[in-house]
Write an enzyme that holds these catalytic residues in place. Structure first.
Site, PDB file in Angstrom:
ATOM      1  N   LYS A   1      38.941  38.709  40.602  1.00  0.00           N
ATOM      2  CA  LYS A   1      39.467  39.970  40.064  1.00  0.00           C
ATOM      3  C   LYS A   1      38.803  40.363  38.712  1.00  0.00           C
ATOM      4  O   LYS A   1      38.979  41.518  38.281  1.00  0.00           O
ATOM      5  CB  LYS A   1      41.072  39.837  40.065  1.00  0.00           C
ATOM      6  CG  LYS A   1      41.803  39.585  41.165  1.00  0.00           C
ATOM      7  CD  LYS A   1      41.821  40.895  41.891  1.00  0.00           C
ATOM      8  CE  LYS A   1      42.709  40.720  43.426  1.00  0.00           C
ATOM      9  NZ  LYS A   1      42.664  42.180  44.116  1.00  0.00           N
TER      10      LYS A   1
ATOM     11  N   GLU B   1      49.225  46.602  38.288  1.00  0.00           N
ATOM     12  CA  GLU B   1      50.155  45.877  39.238  1.00  0.00           C
ATOM     13  C   GLU B   1      49.424  44.700  39.820  1.00  0.00           C
ATOM     14  O   GLU B   1      48.468  44.535  39.575  1.00  0.00           O
ATOM     15  CB  GLU B   1      50.341  46.903  40.731  1.00  0.00           C
ATOM     16  CG  GLU B   1      49.142  46.528  41.696  1.00  0.00           C
ATOM     17  CD  GLU B   1      47.639  46.979  41.433  1.00  0.00           C
ATOM     18  OE1 GLU B   1      47.507  47.762  40.195  1.00  0.00           O
ATOM     19  OE2 GLU B   1      46.680  46.661  41.756  1.00  0.00           O
TER      20      GLU B   1
ATOM     21  N   SER C   1      37.333  33.752  47.474  1.00  0.00           N
ATOM     22  CA  SER C   1      37.810  34.456  46.451  1.00  0.00           C
ATOM     23  C   SER C   1      38.556  34.138  45.243  1.00  0.00           C
ATOM     24  O   SER C   1      38.411  34.537  44.301  1.00  0.00           O
ATOM     25  CB  SER C   1      38.530  35.674  47.264  1.00  0.00           C
ATOM     26  OG  SER C   1      39.469  35.342  47.794  1.00  0.00           O
TER      27      SER C   1
END
Lengths: 276, 412
Positions: free
Chosen positions: B100, B122, B389
């Site tokens: 991210k 969010e 990830s």
């Protein structure tokens, strides 16, 4: 050659109302109510009450699960209505019952998510059958609206566009040109919900918009009391009151319906009086 | 007359000027947000053309994030699966423990270029929230993170970390109290703050230009994978797999591969408890085209278009929509989308923890489950790359709870 009289398109009811208001020197009061909150029968009764209390038109909010333009009051009303199993068929049915008895035109405020899912043609046809005069689609910007616009023009329904404080002037003009029925001038950058003061610059913005378009301009978002209505009605063609009314109906949930309707009638009359 | 040659357009040539990936994408938002999205589109175009922007971002990705992340041969997992080689692209080694951060640094720099000093975001699993809080701390920006209250409970370590870095975490109590509701509330905040605030959306979802911008910032994953594959095993992998909720790690991994038709691409969605509506979050496997959070894509919805309730053991996949580019790849047949259940993901978590010494995120565990199952059917010459990830520390307590273990991982 056959002489047939085509039925007047749904939008004609809206246009006739604005013409009558103009002739009488009156501004339009446009309340918003959520369909199916607390139930469809009550919604029909509320619409009839608004009509008798002098509302010029009504926006019927079609509950949607993810309404990003709405503040907590309307969002909660949508959640309640959907929680009780309200369907689109139920919304159109309530609209049909109300439009059969009401003088005022009724428009659906509906997310494009719902329109897209049902299919534009079917949604438009259902609206015509239900006696609706048109749509306000709060999450459909100009760039994405060609298909719905064409279908509404063909069916004679109004497709009311919105301009906001963040809309640049040239874009506002383009939106106004496309808007049919009326133009919805959003008073503030933000979600729906009653606010205590009118935003600065609103009056000037409405005045500027009036130089750019002939369609009536209604102002909404954040307006709740007669004082605000009076100030807005001085420059605009009408005023939209939403969350304040939805809240009144919600807060009266445990009262007898007759008492709630009497309260709605008195509140509406106080706002109508402020519309001159 | 000679027939017109059939030119196959490159799949990477999307979106168009309207943010369309084929018929998907677009910009279905309230007018209040239109100007900000136009501004973002302009700012992004200027940034891409400015060598100083990519220079600054590359510097941060290197020294702050620790890129490039390695491509690791999972030796014991491969042996256990008993077939194709499994390689892991180690996004879990990125600063903050997931991919991210690639996006939040890029968008943080864009916010600064636009003169916006307040950031909202969010988060579902909390990884994007942490990555946003991290970027904001690094850049000196104000940060507010919306997070469903159910996710605040499930992902407590990430909530703590966001707060430690100075972010305000606002629990969202509406709807299902998960990622979808957090996006709704972040959008509502943005409706009222758009002139001073940038919304760093965390996945390849939302209105144009977000799906494109997030994909581009995440594509560093796929580019590095291509380069390392060539260096480490002399060719491209046979298959590349990634988990898909909104789909940002998958989009970043797949995008550089989509014009290499010889590489099989597989997106793994959250199969939850079962294939019954409400029991899963597999939008591409079970959904239909609809509009959610500003774009047209596959959505789990009812007959009227009301968004359906979804479930996944992993908070980051617990979302009823998916990025529009995934819908495009799905309909074009370029990427296969499948799903893995909660239990299969939990088993894969255990398997990778015990055989590789890596605690993968529960989201990632979905991709690992598919890889292990598929590897067993393939020859040892074949190579499967999994986008690892994120790391699973955040999930450890929830896994212990689900397994009936004590907080320290012992048996009760």
């Amino acid at each position: 050659m056959t002489a047939t009289t085509a039925a007047a398109p749904p939008i004609a009811k809206l246009q006739a109302m604005f013409a009558a208001n103009r002739a009488a020197g009156r501004k339009a009061l446009a309340p918003f109510v959520t369909a199916g909150d607390p139930d469809a029968d009550t919604t029909v009764a509320v619409l009839e009450t608004l009509d008798k209390a002098g509302a010029s038109l009504c926006e019927l909010g079609v509950p949607y699960s993810d309404p990003i333009a709405d503040g907590p009051v309307i969002q909660a009303s949508y959640t309640r209505a959907l929680g009780k199993g309200l369907t689109l068929a139920g919304v159109f049915d309530a609209a049909q019952r109300a439009s059969a008895t009401c003088t005022m035109p009724i428009l659906a405020m509906a997310s494009y998510s719902l329109i897209f899912r049902r299919g534009i043609d079917r949604f438009v046809a259902d609206a015509v059958t239900a006696g609706l005069a048109g749509f306000v689609v709060p999450d459909l910007p100009l760039e994405e609206s060609d298909d719905l616009d064409a279908a509404c023009r063909k069916a004679g329904l109004a497709l009311v566009r919105l301009v906001t404080p963040t809309t640049p002037p040239d874009r506002a003009e383009a939106i106004a040109r496309k808007s049919t029925g009326f133009l919805y001038c959003v008073s503030v950058a933000g979600v729906t919900g009653a606010r205590t003061e009118l935003p600065p610059g609103l009056v000037d913005r409405v005045k500027w918009l009036k130089t750019k378009t002939d369609v009536p301009i209604l102002v909404g978002f954040g307006i709740s009391g007669p004082e605000q209505v009076r100030a807005v009605a001085a420059v605009a063609d009408g005023v939209i009151v939403g969350s304040a009314l939805v809240r009144r109906i919600a807060e009266a949930a445990d009262q007898p319906r007759s008492q709630m309707l009497a309260d709605v009638a008195a509140y509406t009359a106080s706002l109508t009086a402020a519309c001159g | 007359m000679a027939s017109t040659p059939v030119v196959s357009p490159m799949l990477s040539g999307v979106p168009d000027a309207y943010g369309r990936f084929g018929k998907f994408g677009g910009r279905y938002v309230p007018e209040t947000l239109s100007a900000a999205l136009d501004q973002l589109e302009r700012a992004y175009a200027e940034a891409v053309a400015d060598p100083a922007f990519s220079g600054e971002l590359d510097g941060l990705l290197s020294a702050f994030v620790g890129r490039p992340t390695p491509l690791l041969f999972a030796k014991r997992l491969t042996k256990l699966a008993g077939g194709a080689q499994i390689w892991l692209k180690r996004e879990d080694l990125s600063h903050t423990g997931a991919h991210k951060i690639n996006n939040t640094l890029g968008q943080g720099l864009l916010a600064i270029r636009m003169g916006k000093r307040r950031i909202i975001a969010e988060t579902g699993a909390g990884q994007h929230g942490v990555a946003t809080a991290t970027a904001c701390a690094r850049f000196g920006l104000e940060c507010v993170v919306y997070m469903g209250s159910e996710d605040v409970r499930r992902q407590a370590p990430n909530v703590r970390n966001m707060r430690l870095m100075g972010a305000e975490v606002r629990p969202v109590e509406t709807g299902s109290r998960t990622l979808r509701d957090a996006i709704n509330d972040a959008m509502r905040d943005w409706m009222g703050s758009v002139e001073t605030t940038h919304y760093i959306i965390g996945s390849v979802v939302g209105p144009h230009p977000f799906p494109r911008i997030v994909r581009d910032f995440q594509s560093v994953i796929g580019r590095e994978t291509i380069e390392m594959s060539r260096r480490q095993f002399g060719r491209l992998p046979d298959a590349v797999v990634a988990c898909v909720g909104g789909g940002s790690n998958a989009a970043g991994m797949f995008y550089p591969f989509v014009d290499h038709p010889e590489v099989r691409l597989v997106g793994v969605e959250a199969g939850g408890r079962s294939g019954t509506a409400g029991d899963h979050a597999a939008s591409l496997s079970y959904g239909s085209p609809g509009i959610l959070h500003g774009s047209l894509s596959y959505v789990l919805q009812d007959q009227d278009g009301q968004t359906a309730d979804v479930h996944s053991v992993s908070a980051g996949l617990d979302y009823p929509g998916v990025g529009p580019e995934h819908s495009y790849w799905h309909d074009m047949g370029r990427v296969e989308y499948t799903s893995v259940t909660d239990l299969e993901a939990l088993d894969a978590f255990d398997m990778v923890a015990r055989h590789e010494g890596i605690l993968p995120a529960l989201e990632t565990s979905h991709a690992l489950a598919w890889a292990a199952r598929e590897a067993a059917k393939r020859s040892p010459d074949e190579i499967i790359v999994v986008c690892l990830s994120g790391r699973g520390d955040k999930d450890a307590a929830e896994i212990a709870r689900l397994r009936g273990l004590t907080a320290d991982g012992g048996t009760a």
